[in-house]
Design a protein around this motif. Sequence first.
Motif, PDB file in Angstrom:
ATOM      1  N   VAL A 150     -16.967  40.272   7.637  1.00  0.00           N
ATOM      2  CA  VAL A 150     -16.976  41.683   8.019  1.00  0.00           C
ATOM      3  C   VAL A 150     -16.996  41.685   9.540  1.00  0.00           C
ATOM      4  N   THR A 151     -15.862  42.048  10.135  1.00  0.00           N
ATOM      5  CA  THR A 151     -15.676  41.956  11.583  1.00  0.00           C
ATOM      6  C   THR A 151     -15.740  43.349  12.209  1.00  0.00           C
ATOM      7  N   PRO A 152     -16.732  43.599  13.066  1.00  0.00           N
ATOM      8  CA  PRO A 152     -16.871  44.926  13.692  1.00  0.00           C
ATOM      9  C   PRO A 152     -15.618  45.325  14.465  1.00  0.00           C
ATOM     10  N   ALA A 153     -15.345  46.617  14.482  1.00  0.00           N
ATOM     11  CA  ALA A 153     -14.157  47.124  15.170  1.00  0.00           C
ATOM     12  C   ALA A 153     -14.166  46.752  16.647  1.00  0.00           C
ATOM     13  N   ASP A 154     -15.338  46.712  17.262  1.00  0.00           N
ATOM     14  CA  ASP A 154     -15.420  46.390  18.691  1.00  0.00           C
ATOM     15  C   ASP A 154     -14.748  45.053  19.004  1.00  0.00           C
ATOM     16  N   LEU A 155     -14.964  44.052  18.139  1.00  0.00           N
ATOM     17  CA  LEU A 155     -14.366  42.733  18.365  1.00  0.00           C
ATOM     18  C   LEU A 155     -12.849  42.803  18.250  1.00  0.00           C
ATOM     19  N   LEU A 156     -12.362  43.534  17.259  1.00  0.00           N
ATOM     20  CA  LEU A 156     -10.922  43.683  17.072  1.00  0.00           C
ATOM     21  C   LEU A 156     -10.291  44.408  18.250  1.00  0.00           C
ATOM     22  N   ILE A 157     -10.941  45.486  18.670  1.00  0.00           N
ATOM     23  CA  ILE A 157     -10.413  46.290  19.790  1.00  0.00           C
ATOM     24  C   ILE A 157     -10.383  45.468  21.075  1.00  0.00           C
ATOM     25  N   GLU A 158     -11.422  44.693  21.296  1.00  0.00           N
ATOM     26  CA  GLU A 158     -11.491  43.850  22.501  1.00  0.00           C
ATOM     27  C   GLU A 158     -10.328  42.879  22.562  1.00  0.00           C
ATOM     28  N   HIS A 159     -10.063  42.182  21.461  1.00  0.00           N
ATOM     29  CA  HIS A 159      -8.973  41.199  21.445  1.00  0.00           C
ATOM     30  C   HIS A 159      -7.606  41.886  21.445  1.00  0.00           C
ATOM     31  N   TRP A 160      -7.528  43.041  20.800  1.00  0.00           N
ATOM     32  CA  TRP A 160      -6.264  43.776  20.786  1.00  0.00           C
ATOM     33  C   TRP A 160      -5.875  44.196  22.205  1.00  0.00           C
ATOM     34  N   ASN A 161      -6.833  44.730  22.935  1.00  0.00           N
ATOM     35  CA  ASN A 161      -6.556  45.160  24.312  1.00  0.00           C
ATOM     36  C   ASN A 161      -6.256  43.970  25.218  1.00  0.00           C
ATOM     37  N   ALA A 162      -6.932  42.846  24.963  1.00  0.00           N
ATOM     38  CA  ALA A 162      -6.720  41.656  25.798  1.00  0.00           C
ATOM     39  C   ALA A 162      -5.301  41.123  25.656  1.00  0.00           C
ATOM     40  N   GLN A 163      -4.746  41.183  24.455  1.00  0.00           N
ATOM     41  CA  GLN A 163      -3.388  40.660  24.254  1.00  0.00           C
ATOM     42  C   GLN A 163      -2.351  41.467  25.035  1.00  0.00           C
ATOM     43  N   ASN A 164      -2.686  42.732  25.319  1.00  0.00           N
ATOM     44  CA  ASN A 164      -1.773  43.563  26.114  1.00  0.00           C
ATOM     45  C   ASN A 164      -1.851  43.258  27.595  1.00  0.00           C
ATOM     46  N   HIS A 165      -2.768  42.361  27.954  1.00  0.00           N
ATOM     47  CA  HIS A 165      -2.910  41.930  29.352  1.00  0.00           C
ATOM     48  C   HIS A 165      -2.838  40.410  29.419  1.00  0.00           C
ATOM     49  N   ASP A 166      -1.810  39.886  28.748  1.00  0.00           N
ATOM     50  CA  ASP A 166      -1.535  38.438  28.733  1.00  0.00           C
ATOM     51  C   ASP A 166      -2.608  37.637  28.011  1.00  0.00           C
ATOM     52  N   GLY A 167      -3.355  38.283  27.126  1.00  0.00           N
ATOM     53  CA  GLY A 167      -4.344  37.563  26.333  1.00  0.00           C
ATOM     54  C   GLY A 167      -3.702  36.925  25.112  1.00  0.00           C
ATOM     55  N   ALA A 168      -4.513  36.204  24.341  1.00  0.00           N
ATOM     56  CA  ALA A 168      -4.027  35.524  23.140  1.00  0.00           C
ATOM     57  C   ALA A 168      -3.570  36.538  22.097  1.00  0.00           C
TER      58      ALA A 168
END
Length: 207
Positions: A150-168
């Motif tokens: 069960v993965t909190p939305a905050d973790l998903l949102i953090e990684h989602w936004n990071a990928q839009n700035h050359d993140g994984a």
Amino acid sequence: MKINYPDGQIFNHPSTPSPQSSSAKKKLLFGDRGMTLEEEINESNKYYRSHDIAVIYKKPTPIQIVKVDYPKRSRAVIKEAYFKQASTTDYNGVYNGQYVDFEAKETKNKNTFPLKNFHQHQIDHLQMCQKQGGICFAIIKYVTLKRYFVTPADLLIEHWNAQNHDGAKSIQLKDIIEGSIEIKANYNPTLPYIDAIQQLIESGKEK
């Protein structure tokens, strides 16, 4: 023909073997063997509703039917249909007086979770629900590993936004383990994810 109820449960004709058969019991007992994540969650939701623990349903997907054929008077066959709008998340409902909204995702990867499994409108929806005080998360199933998180939305949102700035473009399993609550497939309920929701509430991770 297989017919599903609105909550995803399968309608069994009277001539169909009883779900209390040994094969059915085995399927329910081992929730991570042969069942899709959606089936496991639907079984769990049925248990939670019948025991007055939570009222959570799979959201229906709105479609626009544009072409129907009638090969027989008693039968209609949909030939063409379109989604009326982009879907948001898979499930929502109420637990202990609080709104719950979550997505269900499966991956056969062993070490990562690809972010391409999500869409921008789903992330936006989770963010909007969080702003209104909703408990938002994803249930992620690693099919090959037979592990559930069960993965909190905050973790998903953090990684989602990071990928839009050359993140994984994916989340490492170690990050999922560290930032999520792992649950085990069980008998009743098949997936005890409400226990994880209670932990999120108590820890404040859903905020």
